[in-house]
Design an enzyme around this catalytic site. Structure first.
Site, short mmCIF file in Angstrom:
data_model
loop_
_atom_site.label_atom_id
_atom_site.label_comp_id
_atom_site.label_asym_id
_atom_site.label_seq_id
_atom_site.Cartn_x
_atom_site.Cartn_y
_atom_site.Cartn_z
N ASP A 1 13.69 9.14 -7.23
CA ASP A 1 12.72 10.40 -7.16
C ASP A 1 11.54 10.14 -7.34
O ASP A 1 11.04 9.39 -8.06
CB ASP A 1 13.54 11.32 -8.38
CG ASP A 1 12.56 12.77 -8.29
OD1 ASP A 1 11.58 12.81 -7.69
OD2 ASP A 1 13.34 13.61 -9.16
N LEU B 1 5.89 3.26 7.58
CA LEU B 1 7.17 3.94 7.25
C LEU B 1 7.60 4.05 5.85
O LEU B 1 8.88 4.21 5.67
CB LEU B 1 8.34 3.42 8.21
CG LEU B 1 8.01 3.37 9.75
CD1 LEU B 1 9.20 2.74 10.36
CD2 LEU B 1 7.83 4.89 10.38
N THR C 1 9.10 11.82 -8.39
CA THR C 1 8.49 11.86 -9.75
C THR C 1 9.50 11.53 -11.11
O THR C 1 9.29 11.82 -12.01
CB THR C 1 8.40 13.38 -10.27
OG1 THR C 1 9.55 14.15 -9.70
CG2 THR C 1 7.47 13.84 -9.11
N GLY D 1 -32.16 -0.85 1.27
CA GLY D 1 -33.13 0.34 0.85
C GLY D 1 -33.68 0.88 2.22
O GLY D 1 -33.77 2.11 2.42
N ASN E 1 0.23 5.73 9.11
CA ASN E 1 1.22 6.12 8.31
C ASN E 1 2.02 7.17 9.18
O ASN E 1 1.49 7.50 10.22
CB ASN E 1 1.00 6.38 7.15
CG ASN E 1 0.56 7.65 6.67
OD1 ASN E 1 0.18 8.62 7.58
ND2 ASN E 1 -0.01 7.83 5.33
N ASP F 1 -2.95 1.97 1.29
CA ASP F 1 -3.95 0.89 1.03
C ASP F 1 -3.72 -0.41 0.60
O ASP F 1 -4.45 -1.43 1.10
CB ASP F 1 -4.78 1.83 0.18
CG ASP F 1 -5.55 2.92 0.47
OD1 ASP F 1 -5.49 3.26 1.94
OD2 ASP F 1 -6.03 3.98 -0.03
N ASN G 1 -32.61 0.72 5.32
CA ASN G 1 -31.52 1.49 6.27
C ASN G 1 -31.39 2.92 5.61
O ASN G 1 -31.28 3.96 6.36
CB ASN G 1 -30.09 0.71 6.09
CG ASN G 1 -30.14 -0.71 6.56
OD1 ASN G 1 -31.14 -0.87 7.53
ND2 ASN G 1 -29.41 -1.50 6.30
N1 LIG Z 1 9.92 2.92 -1.32
C1 LIG Z 1 9.23 1.96 -0.80
N2 LIG Z 1 9.70 0.71 -1.05
C2 LIG Z 1 9.53 -0.52 -0.52
N3 LIG Z 1 8.17 -0.60 0.16
C3 LIG Z 1 7.52 0.62 0.17
C4 LIG Z 1 7.88 1.78 -0.18
N4 LIG Z 1 7.12 2.70 -0.09
C5 LIG Z 1 5.73 1.98 0.51
N5 LIG Z 1 6.34 0.83 0.85
C6 LIG Z 1 5.41 -0.06 1.50
O1 LIG Z 1 4.00 0.25 1.48
C7 LIG Z 1 3.82 0.38 3.06
C8 LIG Z 1 3.08 1.79 3.07
O2 LIG Z 1 3.63 2.72 2.52
P1 LIG Z 1 3.52 4.09 3.25
O3 LIG Z 1 4.07 4.20 4.88
O4 LIG Z 1 4.28 5.28 2.59
O5 LIG Z 1 1.95 4.36 3.49
P2 LIG Z 1 1.17 5.95 3.10
O6 LIG Z 1 2.09 6.78 3.50
O7 LIG Z 1 -0.20 5.24 3.43
O8 LIG Z 1 1.34 5.58 1.40
P3 LIG Z 1 0.62 6.19 0.27
O9 LIG Z 1 0.56 7.70 0.72
O10 LIG Z 1 1.47 6.13 -0.86
O11 LIG Z 1 -0.87 5.59 0.16
C9 LIG Z 1 5.29 0.45 3.74
O12 LIG Z 1 4.89 -0.04 4.85
C10 LIG Z 1 5.90 -0.57 2.93
O13 LIG Z 1 5.63 -2.02 3.12
C1 LIG Z 2 -0.36 9.21 5.09
O1 LIG Z 2 -1.61 9.06 4.52
C2 LIG Z 2 -2.58 10.46 4.43
C3 LIG Z 2 -3.97 9.89 4.24
O2 LIG Z 2 -4.42 9.76 5.33
C4 LIG Z 2 -1.88 10.81 3.26
O3 LIG Z 2 -2.24 12.12 2.91
C5 LIG Z 2 -0.28 11.27 3.57
O4 LIG Z 2 0.49 11.76 2.41
C6 LIG Z 2 0.43 9.73 4.15
N1 LIG Z 2 1.65 10.06 4.56
C7 LIG Z 2 2.65 9.73 4.06
C8 LIG Z 2 4.19 10.21 4.79
O5 LIG Z 2 2.81 9.21 2.90
#
Ligand SMILES: Nc1ncnc2c1ncn2[C@@H]1O[C@H](COP(=O)(O)OP(=O)(O)OP(=O)(O)O)[C@@H](O)[C@H]1O
Ligand SMILES: *[C@@H]1O[C@H](CO)[C@@H](O)[C@H](O)[C@H]1NC(C)=O
Ligand SMILES: *[C@@H]1O[C@H](CO)[C@@H](O)[C@H](O)[C@H]1NC(C)=O
Length: 281
Positions: A199, A172, A201, A46, A135, A228, A48
């Site tokens: 895909d 990645l 979607t 509170g 990412n 996340d 803070n």
């Molecule tokens: N198609 C996939 N197959 C397997 N693992 C995946 C796949 N997509 C994401 N991951 C897992 O999730 C982790 C985070 O994914 P990504 O790098 O896409 O993060 P992000 O872009 O922040 O994700 P988002 O945008 O969905 O929150 C990867 O390092 C991997 O461990």
């Molecule tokens: C990485 O994270 C951002 C949020 O900071 C998000 O908007 C973006 O779509 C993500 N990039 C990929 C390649 O998923």
């Protein structure tokens, strides 16, 4: 400091004196350990919030009660210094001012995820984080290097080490992630298990790292929140399994995030421990 005119922000809430000890680790029950620093701070959620509002220029009034003791007197002074009205801050003989004994353990690691990323990120974030996890798109915003492969992620890692990061993880998607650290400045690719996203979607055919095919799903937002899920898993393993190698922590976090991409929604897709292979724990 506070604005003129009627009170605009009234906070009814806690007001606590923080007694903060900095140590290398937490003591076990009954153990005495040496700390390296101690300080007294003003806290309580509170109070803070009231202080923050006052510092932004709000005319504020705090309603709370402190003890008739030195901590209570100091707190009232603190409110006054911040321009907060103290006419409803009571002082009682019947109880002591609330205190919180806080031990800040230097083993608690800091994991920083620069989302959403800004090119002009305060450079202190690079140097203060124990792990800097981003990412592909965040990596590009921060460094200007487009990331389409583990090799590109390695280049990003080297740039971020030069900026003062101790350890960098670039996620990645289906490719898993790349890690690099000051101690081992050679990029290491830690692939995720085979998951075939037909895909984004459409239909997903997912195969977990144990090689068993998991169900096919037709959903729109299956990949949302994988990042996340990954960061949350990373924090979990670092906190509870401090002896695991970083590569193993990342391998397990990849697995958990790859499970999350097989169900719909964000938090609704995050797996529970009981539903995961127990050899992860
Ligand atoms: N198609 C996939 N197959 C397997 N693992 C995946 C796949 N997509 C994401 N991951 C897992 O999730 C982790 C985070 O994914 P990504 O790098 O896409 O993060 P992000 O872009 O922040 O994700 P988002 O945008 O969905 O929150 C990867 O390092 C991997 O461990
Ligand atoms: C990485 O994270 C951002 C949020 O900071 C998000 O908007 C973006 O779509 C993500 N990039 C990929 C390649 O998923
Ligand atoms: C981690 O390793 C240290 C030293 O080898 C050991 O004392 C400790 O019990 C281990 N902790 C866990 C949680 O396994």
């Amino acid at each position: 400091m506070a604005a003129a005119g009627p009170t605009e922000v009234v906070v009814v809430g806690s007001c606590m004196t923080d007694l903060v000890s900095l140590t290398t680790r937490l003591p076990k029950a009954g153990e005495t350990i040496h700390g390296h620093k101690f300080f007294i701070g003003f806290g309580g959620k509170g109070a803070n919030q009231c202080i923050q509002a006052a510092r932004l220029g709000a005319k504020t009034l705090m309603i709370c009660k402190v003890g008739k003791d030195s901590f209570g007197n100091d707190y009232i002074e603190n409110f006054k210094r911040n321009g907060i009205s103290t006419e409803f801050v009571g002082q009682t003989e019947d109880a002591a001012t609330g205190t919180a004994s806080i031990i800040v353990n230097s083993e608690v690691k800091t994991l920083f995820n620069p989302a959403p990323a800004h090119a002009e990120l305060d450079p202190q974030f690079y140097t203060h984080a124990d792990i800097f996890c981003c990412n592909e798109s965040e990596a590009e915003i921060l460094t200007g290097i487009p990331v389409g492969s583990p090799e590109d992620a390695g280049k990003v890692g080297l740039v971020l080490l030069e900026r003062g990061c101790k350890r960098v993880i670039v996620t990645l998607g289906a490719e898993g992630c790349v890690m690099i650290s000051v101690d081992e400045p050679i990029p290491k690719h830690v692939p995720a298990g085979k998951v075939r996203a037909v895909d984004t979607t459409g239909v997903y055919m997912s195969i977990n790292t144990l090689g068993t095919a998991l169900e096919c799903q037709k959903i729109e937002d299956s990949l949302q929140g994988a990042g996340d899920s990954f960061v949350g898993a990373l924090a979990f393993f670092m906190a509870y399994y401090p002896n695991l190698s970083m590569e193993e922590v990342i391998r397990r976090s990849n697995f958990i995030a790859s499970v999350s991409v097989q169900a719909s929604g964000t938090q609704s897709s995050y797996p529970f421990r009981k539903d995961l292979p127990q050899d992860l724990f």
